[in-house]
Design an enzyme around this catalytic site. Structure first.
Site, PDB file in Angstrom:
ATOM      1  N   HIS A 100     -53.129  96.706 -31.355  1.00 45.43           N
ATOM      2  CA  HIS A 100     -54.595  96.755 -31.396  1.00 45.43           C
ATOM      3  C   HIS A 100     -55.076  95.347 -31.044  1.00 45.43           C
ATOM      4  CE1 HIS A 100     -53.619  99.774 -34.577  1.00 45.43           C
ATOM      5  NE2 HIS A 100     -54.724 100.378 -34.223  1.00 45.43           N
ATOM      6  N   ASP A 103     -55.067  93.005 -34.066  1.00 43.46           N
ATOM      7  CA  ASP A 103     -53.786  92.606 -34.679  1.00 43.46           C
ATOM      8  C   ASP A 103     -53.296  91.313 -34.070  1.00 43.46           C
ATOM      9  OD1 ASP A 103     -53.744  95.354 -35.337  1.00 43.46           O
ATOM     10  OD2 ASP A 103     -52.343  95.815 -33.707  1.00 43.46           O
ATOM     11  N   GLU A 231     -55.471 110.475 -29.985  1.00 44.94           N
ATOM     12  CA  GLU A 231     -54.469 110.661 -31.046  1.00 44.94           C
ATOM     13  C   GLU A 231     -55.049 111.487 -32.189  1.00 44.94           C
ATOM     14  OE1 GLU A 231     -52.315 107.091 -32.252  1.00 44.94           O
ATOM     15  OE2 GLU A 231     -52.303 107.830 -34.310  1.00 44.94           O
ATOM     16  N   GLU A 267     -48.882 112.114 -33.489  1.00 51.06           N
ATOM     17  CA  GLU A 267     -48.206 111.370 -34.573  1.00 51.06           C
ATOM     18  C   GLU A 267     -47.673 112.351 -35.618  1.00 51.06           C
ATOM     19  OE1 GLU A 267     -49.866 107.683 -35.840  1.00 51.06           O
ATOM     20  OE2 GLU A 267     -49.424 108.091 -37.939  1.00 51.06           O
ATOM     21  N   ASP A 295     -46.457 109.014 -31.609  1.00 59.20           N
ATOM     22  CA  ASP A 295     -46.358 107.995 -32.649  1.00 59.20           C
ATOM     23  C   ASP A 295     -45.326 108.500 -33.634  1.00 59.20           C
ATOM     24  OD1 ASP A 295     -48.012 106.131 -31.603  1.00 59.20           O
ATOM     25  OD2 ASP A 295     -49.556 106.251 -33.157  1.00 59.20           O
ATOM     26  N   ASP A 306     -51.504 109.244 -45.074  1.00 54.38           N
ATOM     27  CA  ASP A 306     -50.691 108.793 -43.945  1.00 54.38           C
ATOM     28  C   ASP A 306     -49.731 107.712 -44.442  1.00 54.38           C
ATOM     29  OD1 ASP A 306     -50.005 108.684 -41.297  1.00 54.38           O
ATOM     30  OD2 ASP A 306     -51.778 107.573 -40.642  1.00 54.38           O
ATOM     31  N   ASP A 338     -45.044 104.047 -35.086  1.00 54.76           N
ATOM     32  CA  ASP A 338     -46.248 103.732 -35.854  1.00 54.76           C
ATOM     33  C   ASP A 338     -45.842 103.916 -37.315  1.00 54.76           C
ATOM     34  OD1 ASP A 338     -48.728 103.260 -36.791  1.00 54.76           O
ATOM     35  OD2 ASP A 338     -49.757 104.827 -35.654  1.00 54.76           O
TER      36      ASP A 338
END
Ligand code: XLS
Ligand code: NI
Ligand code: NI
Length: 438
Positions: A100, A103, A231, A267, A295, A306, A338
């Protein structure tokens, strides 16, 4: 800085019998499966946010992680951190990574300063990519962390927030292009709502679609050729995330004319939260021509959030690889971890154990999936199950030779159906286990 000094050399494939915790037992990058190398089929990627930035904090306590690369939240340290990350990627033979915007570089006091910070850090990413040959799987923008996104970003009630998010994504696409990224991901973030009373859902969805169209247009304008991904995630942080699951996302893309430009990034843990299995999500996306990237993580069926754990369940990775191979494998996408280590696993070396475990689980899943495909046993049983569609009335229906009236005529003449055949679920399961446990 050598942050991973405990890992003296590159993690290598040593084979099934190895007891070395810093070796691969199944991931052998150059070994061919179905005519392609494992490296090219699996396209593993590490996530910058979890690997480098996760602190181990949770709603009940502060960070636990020992991370020698953390320090002042400034550009100089952000640049140093990139080098540590590439040391990590190299030591794992990890071919890709994802990030990202927020980050990798700290926010400044203005958008200008923030963008400048990004440029300074992106320079180091570029150098490190050139030095190591590691590539960017996808980039994305963090449109959920800063308080300005409290009501969402592209679905915010505040038009200024929308404009800020647009500026942020514009820059994120630019740096993804600069780094040769194979893709760009939209994950919902706070695109969804908590209360029906204060929400104009139709207006928010229209805005989200407009936002994605602007991203597609801008990518075209600057010549960014990467694949866009959407996503799915059903909840967290909002109660109703708009990108609920594959079916909801694909409907959204088709309803708003985005279907040619965006594919799915599925994901595992998000599938579970939506009440689906990950293979269902992958197969749904694949069957509709929307399977883009994955992911790779896992959830905990007893926990409703999550958890982003590393995948170790070979039965699950086998099912995933079966679906991925069925649709011809990844083109631009890959298996992006991820996933984060538990807050109790606070030492840098745990990041190695975690990724090695995940990579081996997928490598073994791939090998089992390829054997199942090669034997043709499952395919044969499946073909038999649907054989009534291969000739006679079934084949005629598929060839559009019938309507309700002609089918009524057929059945009035025939009187009763051909007897049903067993579904053989248990036999299917036993065959899969025969290939899994050897
Ligand atoms: C959060 C998402 C996020 C995206 C990238 O649950 O998985 O990490 O993959 O923004
Ligand atoms: Ni994700
Ligand atoms: Ni997630």
């Amino acid at each position: 800085m050598v942050a991973f000094s405990e890992v003296k050399k590159t993690v290598q494939y040593e084979g099934r019998e190895s007891k070395n915790p810093l070796a691969y037992r199944f991931y052998n990058p150059d070994e061919k499966v179905e005519g392609k190398t494992m490296k090219d089929i699996l396209r593993f990627s590490a996530a910058y946010w979890h690997t480098m930035r996760a602190s181990g904090s949770d709603p009940f306590g502060s960070g636990t992680m020992y991370r020698p690369w953390e320090g002042k939240d400034n550009v100089a340290n952000a640049q140093k951190r990139v080098k540590v990350f590439f040391e990590f990627l190299e030591k794992l033979q990890m071919p890709f990574y994802a990030f990202h915007d927020r980050d990798i570089a700290p926010e400044g006091n203005s958008l200008q300063e923030t963008n400048k910070n990004l440029d300074e850090v992106v320079k180091v990413f570029k150098e490190e990519q050139q030095r190591t040959g590691v590539k960017l799987l996808w980039g994305t923008a963090n449109l959920f962390g800063n308080p300005r996104f409290m009501h969402g970003a592209a679905t915010s009630c505040n038009a200024d927030t929308y404009a800020f998010a647009a500026a942020q994504v514009k820059k994120a696409i630019e740096i993804t292009k600069e780094l040769g990224g194979a893709g760009y991901t939209f994950w919902g973030g706070r695109e969804g709502y908590q209360s029906f009373w204060n929400t104009d859902m139709k207006r928010e969805l229209d805005h989200l679609a407009k936002f994605m169209h602007m991203a597609v247009d801008y990518a075209k304008e600057i010549g960014f050729k990467g694949q866009f991904y959407f996503e799915p995630k059903p909840k967290e942080p909002t109660k109703h995330q708009y990108d609920f699951d594959s079916a909801a996302c694909i409907n959204f893309l088709r309803a708003y004319g985005l279907e040619k430009h965006v594919k799915m990034n599925i994901e595992t843990n998000h599938a579970t939260l939506a009440g689906h299995s990950v293979e269902h999500e992958l197969d749904y996306a694949g069957s509709q021509g929307f399977l883009g990237s994955v992911d790779a993580n896992t959830g905990d069926t007893l926990l409703g959030w999550d958890t982003d754990q590393f995948p170790t369940n070979v039965y699950e990775t086998t099912k995933m690889m079966l679906v991925i191979l069925k649709y011809g494998g990844f083109k631009t996408g890959g298996l992006n971890f991820d996933a984060k280590v538990r807050r109790e696993s606070f030492e840098p070396i745990d990041l190695f154990y975690a990724h090695i475990g995940g990579m081996d689980a997928f490598a073994l899943g791939l090998k089992i999936a390829a054997e199942i495909r090669k034997s043709g046993e499952i395919a044969q049983l499946l073909k038999e199950r649907y054989s009534s569609w291969d000739s006679g009335i079934g084949a005629e229906i598929e060839a559009n030779k019938h309507n309700f009236k002609s089918l009524e005529k057929y059945m009035l003449k025939k009187g009763e159906i051909e007897p049903n055949k067993s579904g053989r679920q248990e036999l299917f399961e036993n065959i899969v286990n025969r290939y899994t446990f050897k």
